[in-house]
Design a protein around this motif. Structure first.
Motif, PDB file in Angstrom:
ATOM      1  N   GLU A 137      24.229 -32.393   6.327  1.00 12.15           N
ATOM      2  CA  GLU A 137      24.242 -32.165   7.770  1.00 12.15           C
ATOM      3  C   GLU A 137      24.832 -33.363   8.520  1.00 12.15           C
ATOM      4  OE1 GLU A 137      21.174 -29.134   9.277  1.00 12.15           O
ATOM      5  OE2 GLU A 137      20.555 -30.990  10.252  1.00 12.15           O
ATOM      6  N   GLN A 191      24.652 -31.712  14.721  1.00 10.93           N
ATOM      7  CA  GLN A 191      24.701 -30.620  13.729  1.00 10.93           C
ATOM      8  C   GLN A 191      25.143 -29.342  14.416  1.00 10.93           C
ATOM      9  OE1 GLN A 191      21.628 -32.601  13.585  1.00 10.93           O
ATOM     10  NE2 GLN A 191      20.987 -31.618  15.482  1.00 10.93           N
ATOM     11  N   THR A 219       7.727 -30.158  14.744  1.00 10.75           N
ATOM     12  CA  THR A 219       9.080 -29.823  15.167  1.00 10.75           C
ATOM     13  C   THR A 219       9.508 -30.757  16.284  1.00 10.75           C
ATOM     14  OG1 THR A 219      10.447 -28.177  16.325  1.00 10.75           O
ATOM     15  CG2 THR A 219       8.093 -27.814  16.433  1.00 10.75           C
ATOM     16  N   LYS A 220      10.646 -31.394  16.059  1.00  7.51           N
ATOM     17  CA  LYS A 220      11.163 -32.330  17.052  1.00  7.51           C
ATOM     18  C   LYS A 220      11.572 -31.587  18.333  1.00  7.51           C
ATOM     19  CE  LYS A 220      13.792 -35.810  18.660  1.00  7.51           C
ATOM     20  NZ  LYS A 220      13.271 -37.039  19.206  1.00  7.51           N
ATOM     21  N   SER A 221      12.332 -30.506  18.147  1.00 11.87           N
ATOM     22  CA  SER A 221      12.813 -29.766  19.312  1.00 11.87           C
ATOM     23  C   SER A 221      11.676 -28.989  19.983  1.00 11.87           C
ATOM     24  CB  SER A 221      13.901 -28.776  18.892  1.00 11.87           C
ATOM     25  OG  SER A 221      13.353 -27.878  17.956  1.00 11.87           O
ATOM     26  N   GLY A 222      10.674 -28.676  19.209  1.00 11.15           N
ATOM     27  CA  GLY A 222       9.544 -27.920  19.741  1.00 11.15           C
ATOM     28  C   GLY A 222       9.822 -26.439  19.871  1.00 11.15           C
ATOM     29  N   HIS A 250      19.985 -32.409   2.402  1.00  8.22           N
ATOM     30  CA  HIS A 250      19.958 -32.148   3.847  1.00  8.22           C
ATOM     31  C   HIS A 250      20.624 -33.297   4.605  1.00  8.22           C
ATOM     32  CE1 HIS A 250      17.288 -32.099   7.703  1.00  8.22           C
ATOM     33  NE2 HIS A 250      18.392 -31.443   7.922  1.00  8.22           N
ATOM     34  N   THR A 256       9.642 -22.359  12.536  1.00  9.50           N
ATOM     35  CA  THR A 256       8.387 -23.092  12.695  1.00  9.50           C
ATOM     36  C   THR A 256       7.498 -22.428  13.743  1.00  9.50           C
ATOM     37  OG1 THR A 256       9.638 -25.075  12.170  1.00  9.50           O
ATOM     38  CG2 THR A 256       7.447 -25.412  13.093  1.00  9.50           C
ATOM     39  N   THR A 282      12.004 -24.651  17.162  1.00 10.95           N
ATOM     40  CA  THR A 282      12.676 -24.080  15.990  1.00 10.95           C
ATOM     41  C   THR A 282      12.018 -22.755  15.606  1.00 10.95           C
ATOM     42  OG1 THR A 282      13.329 -26.256  15.246  1.00 10.95           O
ATOM     43  CG2 THR A 282      13.287 -24.541  13.565  1.00 10.95           C
ATOM     44  N   SER A 312      11.766 -31.730   9.300  1.00 13.68           N
ATOM     45  CA  SER A 312      10.345 -31.754   9.618  1.00 13.68           C
ATOM     46  C   SER A 312       9.476 -31.415   8.409  1.00 13.68           C
ATOM     47  CB  SER A 312      10.052 -30.786  10.773  1.00 13.68           C
ATOM     48  OG  SER A 312      10.596 -31.334  11.958  1.00 13.68           O
ATOM     49  N   LYS A 352      21.963 -20.035  14.901  1.00 16.33           N
ATOM     50  CA  LYS A 352      20.690 -20.011  15.650  1.00 16.33           C
ATOM     51  C   LYS A 352      20.840 -19.116  16.878  1.00 16.33           C
ATOM     52  CE  LYS A 352      19.116 -24.715  14.600  1.00 16.33           C
ATOM     53  NZ  LYS A 352      18.888 -26.031  15.185  1.00 16.33           N
ATOM     54  N   ILE A 397      10.386 -27.203   9.134  1.00 11.99           N
ATOM     55  CA  ILE A 397      11.560 -26.853   8.322  1.00 11.99           C
ATOM     56  C   ILE A 397      12.575 -27.983   8.446  1.00 11.99           C
ATOM     57  CG2 ILE A 397      12.907 -25.582  10.080  1.00 11.99           C
ATOM     58  CD1 ILE A 397      13.257 -23.349   7.890  1.00 11.99           C
ATOM     59  N   GLY A 435      16.589 -38.253  14.848  1.00 12.74           N
ATOM     60  CA  GLY A 435      16.912 -36.866  14.475  1.00 12.74           C
ATOM     61  C   GLY A 435      16.054 -36.417  13.304  1.00 12.74           C
ATOM     62  N   GLY A 436      15.941 -35.115  13.117  1.00 10.68           N
ATOM     63  CA  GLY A 436      15.059 -34.560  12.079  1.00 10.68           C
ATOM     64  C   GLY A 436      15.271 -35.165  10.706  1.00 10.68           C
ATOM     65  N   ARG A 437      16.521 -35.214  10.258  1.00 13.21           N
ATOM     66  CA  ARG A 437      16.759 -35.674   8.883  1.00 13.21           C
ATOM     67  C   ARG A 437      16.573 -37.173   8.715  1.00 13.21           C
ATOM     68  NH1 ARG A 437      21.064 -33.612  11.363  1.00 13.21           N
ATOM     69  NH2 ARG A 437      22.967 -34.840  11.661  1.00 13.21           N
TER      70      ARG A 437
HETATM   71  O1  PA5 Z   1      18.254 -32.950  10.917  1.00 15.58           O
HETATM   72  C1  PA5 Z   1      17.961 -32.217  11.855  1.00 15.58           C
HETATM   73  O2  PA5 Z   1      17.846 -32.646  13.017  1.00 15.58           O
HETATM   74  C2  PA5 Z   1      17.656 -30.767  11.645  1.00 15.58           C
HETATM   75  O3  PA5 Z   1      18.024 -30.313  10.396  1.00 15.58           O
HETATM   76  C3  PA5 Z   1      16.163 -30.515  11.889  1.00 15.58           C
HETATM   77  O4  PA5 Z   1      15.410 -31.255  10.984  1.00 15.58           O
HETATM   78  C4  PA5 Z   1      15.786 -29.050  11.773  1.00 15.58           C
HETATM   79  O5  PA5 Z   1      16.640 -28.278  12.549  1.00 15.58           O
HETATM   80  C5  PA5 Z   1      14.344 -28.831  12.249  1.00 15.58           C
HETATM   81  O6  PA5 Z   1      14.288 -29.192  13.602  1.00 15.58           O
HETATM   82  P1  PA5 Z   1      12.958 -29.379  14.394  1.00 15.58           P
HETATM   83  O7  PA5 Z   1      12.261 -30.589  13.892  1.00 15.58           O
HETATM   84  O8  PA5 Z   1      13.403 -29.540  15.813  1.00 15.58           O
HETATM   85  O9  PA5 Z   1      12.148 -28.153  14.193  1.00 15.58           O
END
Ligand code: PA5
Length: 469
Positions: free
Chosen positions: A294, A429, A147-150, A290, A155, A152, A88, A436, A85, A208-210
């Motif tokens: 953000e 962000q 998923t970056k954070s692992g 996005h 996801t 979300t 990602s 969340k 999401i 970062g994700g975006r």
């Molecule tokens: O830009 C960002 O960091 C966020 O919008 C992420 O893309 C979003 O929260 C998804 O995060 P993640 O990749 O950790 O699931």
């Protein structure tokens, strides 16, 4: 290379009240912009600056591993299902929609050169999740969970549902159908992937994700459906070199960042519309929305002042949205800047047949719809100027990996420079964290008990106003 045309914001075209004397502003901000670019380039390798996305064009190791894995699994799967999401999902979606043959998922295996169909599950709508899982033959589906954070929540929920179904269908072999893209050591997905023995790809630190589209987040799905990622990487490298130029007169990302910043802060243009004249580019504005929202929508600036900064980004598609949004853009509040994205040469040229010669549509016969689309874009631009509405145009010579990568990378650099002009933290962000936390609370995640009781109390107040008809 992509090109940029800012004549549509010039005060001699749209007037002083809404336009800018662009060259004068470039001169005024010359020093500042050059400092910003120098500073971003100096900070980019320092940990904690979240600027590693500026190095992704040079990450040869990732490109090599992505290509190796893609060739290893080539021909094995009919479908690629991407779970993720926000950052990602949106970059991969925008790029595959633009670079694959239109209606890719409807083509036969042969027409797709045996590369898989591609699906992005970037939401948790129960009906569409269920619908998609009904349609896909999971045995022949490769699932890329990103998923970056692992952790979300959306996801993870998608992943848990899909993993369970895969296991039911494939038994222990299900692991071969999952590839995870996540942080190299932290996060729940990393832990699970290592335990379960999935193939994994790493999202580098400080990306970062975006800003992650050119890491394995975007490159892996592209390579898996047969898109030439070398071309993409070459596009980033070439534009990166150009965008390191510290002279605003030669740096299109800096130009568009400054134009947006000045139009917002001095001319009341609180909305930025991205409007590609191309259906294949239809998801590029989603990705940009996005990125811009953000990154720049912030309550405080870097000095702690309350600023509530940021322009509201909107999506439009030409010519389609001439018939939905353009009335407002021409006659409603003059609070927008429109970013056209124009395509120099389409892959196809379609002639309109010379039929109905004795009717009022005779003039179309013998022309191409390419000419028609161009005429519409030009007419829209000039009409907006007639109404003193500012526009800029980004021109892609053609839609291919090379130029698309340049467009997205330019927009990333533009966003980073704009963040410096607004003097905000482009890469955090915090404004999405509270929702969340409430969600975790409502879903019973341990450690979020306080958020749970807080939101439950607040919801009671909200729900009092529900009206039964
Ligand atoms: O830009 C960002 O960091 C966020 O919008 C992420 O893309 C979003 O929260 C998804 O995060 P993640 O990749 O950790 O699931």
């Amino acid at each position: 290379m992509i090109k940029f045309d800012y004549s549509g914001v010039e005060s001699n075209i749209i007037g002083n009240e809404h336009g800018l004397n662009v060259q004068e502003e470039f001169n005024n901000y010359r020093e500042k912009i050059s400092q910003i670019i120098a500073d971003l380039n100096q900070r980019k390798d320092k940990p904690g600056q979240w600027l590693q996305w500026m190095n992704l064009g040079y990450n040869e190791e990732t490109v090599w591993y992505v290509k190796e894995y893609a060739s290893m699994v080539e021909g094995r799967f009919d479908n690629l299902l991407v779970l993720g999401i926000g950052g990602s999902a949106l970059g991969g979606l925008a790029m595959t929609e633009a670079l694959l043959k239109p209606y890719w998922n409807y083509l036969s295996n042969e027409q797709r050169n045996n590369y898989p169909r591609i699906f992005f599950l970037d939401n948790i709508d129960p009906d569409s999740v269920n619908g998609l899982l009904d349609v896909l033959d999971l045995k022949k589906t490769l699932v890329n969970v990103i998923t970056k954070s692992g952790s979300t929540v959306e996801t993870m929920a998608q992943y848990m549902i899909v993993k369970d179904r895969l296991e039911q269908e494939l038994g222990d072999d299900y692991r071969k159908n999952i590839v995870a893209t996540t942080d190299k050591q932290t996060g729940i997905l990393r832990q699970l992937a290592d335990q379960e023995g999935y193939k994994t790809f790493v999202i580098p630190d400080d990306v970062g994700g975006r800003f992650s589209v050119f890491s394995a987040v975007g490159l892996l799905p592209l390579a898996l459906v047969g898109i030439d990622i070398d071309e993409v990487v070459q596009g980033i490298k070439d534009i990166d070199l150009a965008l390191k130029n510290m002279d605003i007169n030669n740096n299109i990302a800096a130009q568009n960042a400054l134009i947006h910043y000045l139009l917002d802060t001095q001319k009341g243009k609180k909305i930025s519309v991205m409007m590609p004249y191309s259906s294949r580019l239809r998801y590029v504005p989603d990705w940009f929305v996005h990125l811009w929202a953000e990154s720049l929508g912030k309550v405080i600036d870097n000095d702690g002042n309350i600023v509530h900064s940021g322009q509201t980004p909107l999506k439009a598609i030409g010519a389609t949205d001439q018939y939905s949004q353009m009335q407002l853009y021409n006659e409603g509040p003059n609070d927008k800047i429109i970013n056209f994205v124009r395509v120099g040469e389409f892959d196809n040229s379609l002639e309109i047949p010379k039929i109905f010669e004795y009717t009022g549509i005779r003039y179309l016969g013998g022309k191409t719809i390419n000419e028609l689309l161009d005429a519409e874009a030009d007419s829209t631009k000039v009409t907006l100027a007639d109404n003193s509405r500012p526009t800029v145009s980004i021109i892609m010579p053609k839609i291919d990996g090379y130029h698309l990568a340049q467009l997205l990378y330019m927009l990333e650099v533009q966003t980073a420079i704009a963040g410096e002009l607004y003097n905000v933290n482009t890469f955090n962000q915090e404004g999405v964290e509270q929702a969340k936390n409430y969600t975790y609370g409502l879903m019973g995640r341990s450690g979020y008990e306080e958020s749970a009781s807080e939101i439950k109390n607040k919801l009671d107040v909200f729900n009092k106003d529900t009206v039964n008809v």
